[in-house]
Design an enzyme around this catalytic site. Structure first.
Site, PDB file in Angstrom:
ATOM      1  N   THR A 205      31.157  34.290  48.516  1.00 51.63           N
ATOM      2  CA  THR A 205      30.632  34.759  47.060  1.00 51.63           C
ATOM      3  C   THR A 205      29.164  33.427  46.460  1.00 51.63           C
ATOM      4  O   THR A 205      29.198  32.070  46.518  1.00 51.63           O
ATOM      5  CB  THR A 205      31.427  34.413  46.273  1.00 51.63           C
ATOM      6  OG1 THR A 205      32.120  33.955  45.491  1.00 51.63           O
ATOM      7  CG2 THR A 205      32.620  35.792  46.931  1.00 51.63           C
ATOM      8  N   GLU A 256      30.605  36.227  39.949  1.00 52.05           N
ATOM      9  CA  GLU A 256      30.748  36.250  41.684  1.00 52.05           C
ATOM     10  C   GLU A 256      30.035  37.516  42.308  1.00 52.05           C
ATOM     11  O   GLU A 256      30.751  38.008  42.186  1.00 52.05           O
ATOM     12  CB  GLU A 256      32.220  36.369  42.330  1.00 52.05           C
ATOM     13  CG  GLU A 256      32.369  34.155  41.197  1.00 52.05           C
ATOM     14  CD  GLU A 256      33.680  34.034  41.864  1.00 52.05           C
ATOM     15  OE1 GLU A 256      33.602  33.553  43.211  1.00 52.05           O
ATOM     16  OE2 GLU A 256      34.472  33.428  41.815  1.00 52.05           O
TER      17      GLU A 256
END
Length: 310
Positions: A205, A256
């Site tokens: 991420t 994220e």
């Protein structure tokens, strides 16, 4: 569109103007802007938006932290896509807040050459909030300034407003918020170092630090999003929350995004996230394996929603 500050106000032509915070520049604002543009065009006058460089309540209460739909730069970017010719950035001060409506209108008329002032259907100004459109019309006659009141944009019996859109975002109702905004709600931010736990799960991420700390984060949970890196657009699945399964953030909230079909180092890059749809709330799973299984399901949902392959 020309940006006008105090030093350039003397150059403003006679204009039709409206004033407000315009947070979000949503469809209700766009409806008002169109009314201002049409009246100005019909009267052979310039069109003008008057807004504030900072949130008025922040000036009066330094502890106040607004939850903005658009920071100033984003708001101006939205204005630039409108037919309005001028945008006045009015410095809001405590002294300005103490002015009466009549005194404030006189400044608009004499300093900013406002000949017609369009007042929002629910907008009040001046220190006496008990005054309304009837009083403004009387002051306008005295000052030689025409007053007009806008109509609200109503859908399904509800007036579209910034407050309504914030409530939709905080409830995770992205689709309705986007419908009221007239565009996809978005965050702009810089990719910063995280703990890289996603890599160990097979879902790396990008950890995003929003550029505008006062911009409202939607409800915690998982979203289908579009990610813009430079001129390229990618599909992504984004999480807002504390990542409770791996206890990555404690009680702090992070943003994220896992970018589909993307490989590359984008640390310190500026990216833009457009919210498309809310998928599910953030959940603390019994194991990392169950979390990984759910992430695979989320990815398939995102691929179908955003018509992605691979």
């Amino acid at each position: 569109m020309k940006i006008v500050t105090g030093s350039t106000a003397a150059n403003l032509p006679a204009c039709v103007a409206t004033i407000g915070c315009f947070d979000g520049v949503h469809r209700g604002h766009q409806y008002l802007i169109e009314q201002v543009h049409n009246i100005a065009k019909a009267g052979g006058l310039a069109s003008c938006l008057i807004t504030f460089a900072s949130h008025p309540r922040q000036v009066l209460d330094t502890d106040y932290r607004p939850r903005l739909l658009t920071c100033l730069s984003q708001k101006i970017e939205c204005f630039e896509h409108s037919p309005i010719e001028y945008c006045v950035l009015l410095p809001f001060t405590k002294e300005l807040s103490l002015l009466s409506a009549r005194e404030f209108m006189r400044i608009l008329h004499e300093m900013y050459n406002v000949q017609t002032l369009f007042v929002g259907y629910d907008h009040h100004f001046g220190h006496n909030q008990g005054e309304g459109f009837e009083e403004y019309c009387q002051y306008g006659k005295e000052l030689g300034m025409r007053m007009m009141q806008s109509r609200a944009l109503v859908e399904d019996g509800t007036s579209i407003s910034s407050t309504l859109i914030r409530s939709c975002l905080l409830a995770g109702d992205i689709k309705k918020a986007n419908a009221y905004l007239g565009y996809s709600y978005y965050l702009s931010g810089r990719v910063v170092d995280g703990k890289k736990v996603g890599r160990t799960l097979g879902f790396p991420t990008a950890n995003i630090q929003p550029l505008c700390a006062e911009k409202l984060l939607p409800a915690t949970g998982v979203y289908a999003v579009y990610v813009y890196i430079g001129k390229e657009r990618y599909a992504g699945m984004l999480n807002i929350g504390s990542c409770p399964t791996v206890n990555e953030n404690g009680q702090s909230v992070s943003v994220e995004v896992h970018i589909l079909n993307f490989q590359g180092d984008i640390y310190q890059e500026l990216i833009k996230i457009e919210f498309v749809e809310y998928l599910r709330p953030e959940v603390k799973f019994e194991s990392v394996e169950k979390l990984t299984w759910q992430l695979r399901q989320d990815k398939e949902v995102v691929k179908n929603l955003l018509h992605q392959k691979g």
